[in-house]
Design a protein around this motif. Structure first.
Motif, PDB file in Angstrom:
ATOM      1  N   SER A 278      33.445  33.891  37.610  1.00  9.80           N
ATOM      2  CA  SER A 278      33.056  35.029  36.777  1.00  9.80           C
ATOM      3  C   SER A 278      33.780  34.924  35.439  1.00  9.80           C
ATOM      4  O   SER A 278      34.612  34.020  35.239  1.00  9.80           O
ATOM      5  N   ASP A 279      33.469  35.853  34.537  1.00 14.68           N
ATOM      6  CA  ASP A 279      34.156  35.860  33.252  1.00 14.68           C
ATOM      7  C   ASP A 279      35.646  36.154  33.415  1.00 14.68           C
ATOM      8  O   ASP A 279      36.467  35.694  32.614  1.00 14.68           O
ATOM      9  N   LEU A 280      36.017  36.913  34.453  1.00 13.37           N
ATOM     10  CA  LEU A 280      37.422  37.231  34.705  1.00 13.37           C
ATOM     11  C   LEU A 280      38.097  36.208  35.611  1.00 13.37           C
ATOM     12  O   LEU A 280      39.333  36.182  35.710  1.00 13.37           O
ATOM     13  N   ASN A 281      37.298  35.389  36.272  1.00 14.21           N
ATOM     14  CA  ASN A 281      37.831  34.402  37.210  1.00 14.21           C
ATOM     15  C   ASN A 281      36.986  33.134  37.116  1.00 14.21           C
ATOM     16  O   ASN A 281      36.137  32.869  37.977  1.00 14.21           O
ATOM     17  N   ARG A 371      30.336  23.349  28.875  1.00 16.90           N
ATOM     18  CA  ARG A 371      31.416  22.920  29.769  1.00 16.90           C
ATOM     19  C   ARG A 371      32.704  23.682  29.471  1.00 16.90           C
ATOM     20  O   ARG A 371      33.438  24.068  30.392  1.00 16.90           O
ATOM     21  N   LEU A 372      32.986  23.915  28.196  1.00 17.40           N
ATOM     22  CA  LEU A 372      34.166  24.702  27.850  1.00 17.40           C
ATOM     23  C   LEU A 372      33.967  26.162  28.238  1.00 17.40           C
ATOM     24  O   LEU A 372      34.913  26.826  28.699  1.00 17.40           O
ATOM     25  N   ALA A 373      32.758  26.688  28.074  1.00 18.57           N
ATOM     26  CA  ALA A 373      32.470  28.064  28.501  1.00 18.57           C
ATOM     27  C   ALA A 373      32.713  28.223  29.998  1.00 18.57           C
ATOM     28  O   ALA A 373      33.198  29.268  30.451  1.00 18.57           O
ATOM     29  N   ASP A 374      32.376  27.202  30.786  1.00 17.36           N
ATOM     30  CA  ASP A 374      32.686  27.218  32.216  1.00 17.36           C
ATOM     31  C   ASP A 374      34.176  27.447  32.447  1.00 17.36           C
ATOM     32  O   ASP A 374      34.579  28.243  33.301  1.00 17.36           O
ATOM     33  N   LYS A 375      34.998  26.732  31.688  1.00 19.25           N
ATOM     34  CA  LYS A 375      36.446  26.814  31.872  1.00 19.25           C
ATOM     35  C   LYS A 375      37.029  28.125  31.342  1.00 19.25           C
ATOM     36  O   LYS A 375      37.998  28.652  31.902  1.00 19.25           O
ATOM     37  N   MET A 376      36.433  28.657  30.266  1.00 19.39           N
ATOM     38  CA  MET A 376      36.984  29.844  29.615  1.00 19.39           C
ATOM     39  C   MET A 376      36.456  31.149  30.206  1.00 19.39           C
ATOM     40  O   MET A 376      36.983  32.221  29.892  1.00 19.39           O
TER      41      MET A 376
END
Length: 607
Positions: A278-281, A371-376
């Motif tokens: 999720s955006d928080l996790n 891919r960075l959005a996945d991590k962030m």
């Protein structure tokens, strides 16, 4: 009846430029980069491609010395060859030519690129592919004087096998790049962004086994959060198709499956306990896909995204999408963005704003972004470049749009951050357009039923009461999320009257305001009614944000836009100077006053 006929013709139409299947996750493969300095030749008249009868050289058995892709050298002092890549200047790849050379700033046409390379530890038992992250717009690719293929579409990846032509030493790849705009292309002639030409993303040589894992998918089931759905597709000798494995070490999970005679297997994997993305996790699991002769490793998050009435639900919980729109430009360096460092800057600014969501407009951005959005932990809207008005009845144009849509879905289907596929932006209504977009939506759902579908539509005031805004668009009944752009107070309407505007929406779906904003030149200050001042942009945000918050079913916003970006349409001096000035950050990286207005608004929103 006309619609039925159009639908049938669209279904039967073939791609004008069919390409080899995309190799998933090229970053994880054994490879080497061809990035760096490439020699280039400007060829405005396309002399290196056509003879004087306008016949393509690569369609003839004996193309002759004037065919640039042959890379010929004079064999004697009397031999005349009217080009020479070795003495030509160079451009950096990846990169656009417009921002690298002053004389190419406005150039639209053909440029030939050439790169020589050797293959270290060349293995005849292996297969080799040439992979391009993107080339804008048409790419004709040649290796050692022979054509590998053609690709159209400036924002999606493609690859060609070159095993049959490759040598261990003294190879040369030549790419004819043509970024001319045309009425029957996607996007079409008229846009509001810069038509950056060139090899704009990474070029990589991939080395794979004779039979390898070409594609795969693993996603959480849309309805059952204890079930993973996936597939694996092998490429190679049918005799080598057999067992494949999927492993998630952290979950102590390994499953074996048997591929069919075509090298394909579709499967389901039950899971007892999983940490949802999720955006928080932003939890990512290492996933290992393996066969007898190949192994691919990816980092994949598992989450559900769906709608319920007017709500967007992430893992079953209502979420408000605090977003911003982004163009693929590096405002600090200038030119098309392409690197992970570029992505870090852009998504870092979005995070600073307080965003949990971005709209990547108006075309597929580079893979580093998602891919960075996945991590962030940033949710993502990805968009097909069907922009403004295109040739809705042209079957070839539809094929080009569908091809680009399929390519971005294929590339990003395993990215948890991507929650919305957008079909188009601000397109004028007609029955032909409705058929065109509806078929795109149908294709999208067939490829990926785990994400939401939308498009940036338009609103307008009622005839009997201009303060009441409505969305009248048949395509609104096709999408999962109703999104529309609104510019009251900038393109029409009095900024003082924004507080009196309200929307009547009779469709029970989540609503996203996909654009709103105003232009401002960073550093220009005046009273808040003076157009182009930071204060005027700030005022529009101050008046618009609380008004939008009253919209029934509002589930998110992506104001236009994070940064100022180049556009030849924007000619006003001294305020525009070739830039769309609706950015909250200038082309020099400085924040405008409205940046902090939006930041404060997001801080006040409870998740």
């Amino acid at each position: 009846m006309k619609q039925i006929i159009i639908g049938i013709l669209l279904s039967l139409s073939a791609l004008s430029y069919a390409n080899e299947p995309l190799i998933q996750n090229p970053q994880s493969r054994k490879s080497f980069s061809l990035n760096g300095h490439w020699n280039y030749i400007i060829d405005m008249y396309e002399t290196g491609y056509y003879n004087y009868r306008m016949e393509p050289h690569d369609n003839t058995e004996n193309p002759g010395a004037s065919a640039f892709f042959l890379n010929q050298k004079p064999k004697s002092k009397r031999d005349r060859v009217e080009y020479n890549f070795d003495s030509a200047p160079t451009l950096l790849v990846p990169g656009d030519w417009n921002s690298q050379k002053e004389n190419l700033l406005y150039y639209e046409g053909t440029i030939w690129y050439k790169k020589s390379f050797d293959v270290e530890n060349y293995d005849r038992a292996k297969r080799y592919f040439l992979h391009f992250g993107a080339v804008n717009y048409r790419a004709d690719v040649y290796l050692n004087g022979k054509k590998l293929g053609t690709h159209k579409g400036g924002f999606t990846p493609f690859n060609f096998e070159m095993t049959h032509l490759l040598k261990d030493k003294n190879n040369f790849v030549i790419v004819k790049v043509d970024n001319k705009r045309a009425a029957d292309e996607v996007p079409t002639l008229n846009t509001d962004w810069w038509n950056y030409g060139g090899i704009t993303r990474d070029v990589t040589v991939l080395e794979v086994s004779s039979t390898f894992i070409e594609d795969y998918s693993l996603q959480l089931d849309k309805e059952n959060n204890k079930l993973l759905n996936g597939f694996i597709r092998l490429n190679g000798d049918a005799k080598a198709f057999s067992k494949v494995n999927v492993s998630i070490p952290e979950l102590k999970l390994t499953k074996e499956f048997t591929a069919d005679a075509n090298g394909f297997v579709k499967f389901q994997i039950p899971v007892k306990k999983i940490d949802y993305w999720s955006d928080l996790n932003p939890k990512l699991y290492e996933v290992i896909f393996s066969s007898i002769s190949d192994q691919v490793i990816d980092a994949i998050g598992f989450r559900q995204i769906k709608t319920s009435g007017g709500d967007i639900l992430l893992n079953g919980k209502k979420i408000f999408l605090k977003g911003i729109s982004i163009h693929e430009e590096n405002v600090m360096r200038g030119g098309r963005a392409y690197s992970m460092e570029d992505a870090t800057i852009l998504l870092g600014w979005a995070k600073e704003l307080g965003c949990n969501y971005v709209r990547l407009a108006h075309y597929p951005h580079n893979e580093n972004m998602v891919r960075l959005a996945d991590k962030m932990g940033i949710l993502v809207w990805e968009e097909n470049p069907v922009y403004w008005t295109i040739q809705w009845e042209n079957l070839e144009t539809y094929s080009k749009a569908e091809q680009q849509l399929k390519e971005v879905i294929s590339r990003d289907k395993n990215r948890a951050s991507v929650i919305i596929w957008s079909m188009a932006n601000e397109t004028p209504q007609s029955e032909e357009r409705l058929s065109f977009l509806t078929k795109l939506a149908k294709t999208t759902r067939e490829m990926d039923n785990t994400r939401l579908i939308s498009a940036a539509l338009e609103d307008h005031g009622k005839k009997e009461n201009s303060n009441i805004m409505i969305v009248e668009d048949k395509f609104a009944h096709v999408v999962d999320v109703l999104s529309f752009n609104q510019y009251y107070g900038w393109y029409g309407g009095d900024i003082d009257n924004i507080k009196n505007i309200r929307w009547e929406i009779d469709i029970n779906k989540p609503v996203i305001i996909s654009e709103f904003g105003a232009g401002a030149l960073q550093g220009f200050h005046a009273d808040n009614l003076t157009v182009w001042s930071e204060e005027h942009q700030e005022l529009l945000y101050q008046e618009t944000l609380p008004t939008l918050a009253k919209i029934p079913n509002l589930a998110g916003i992506t104001p236009w836009i994070l940064t100022d970006f180049r556009s030849p349409r924007r000619t006003l001096i001294p305020y525009q100077n070739g830039y769309n000035r609706k950015g909250l950050i200038s082309e020099t990286g400085n924040r405008k006053k409205a940046f902090y207005t939006l930041q404060k608004f997001y801080q006040q929103i409870q998740k």
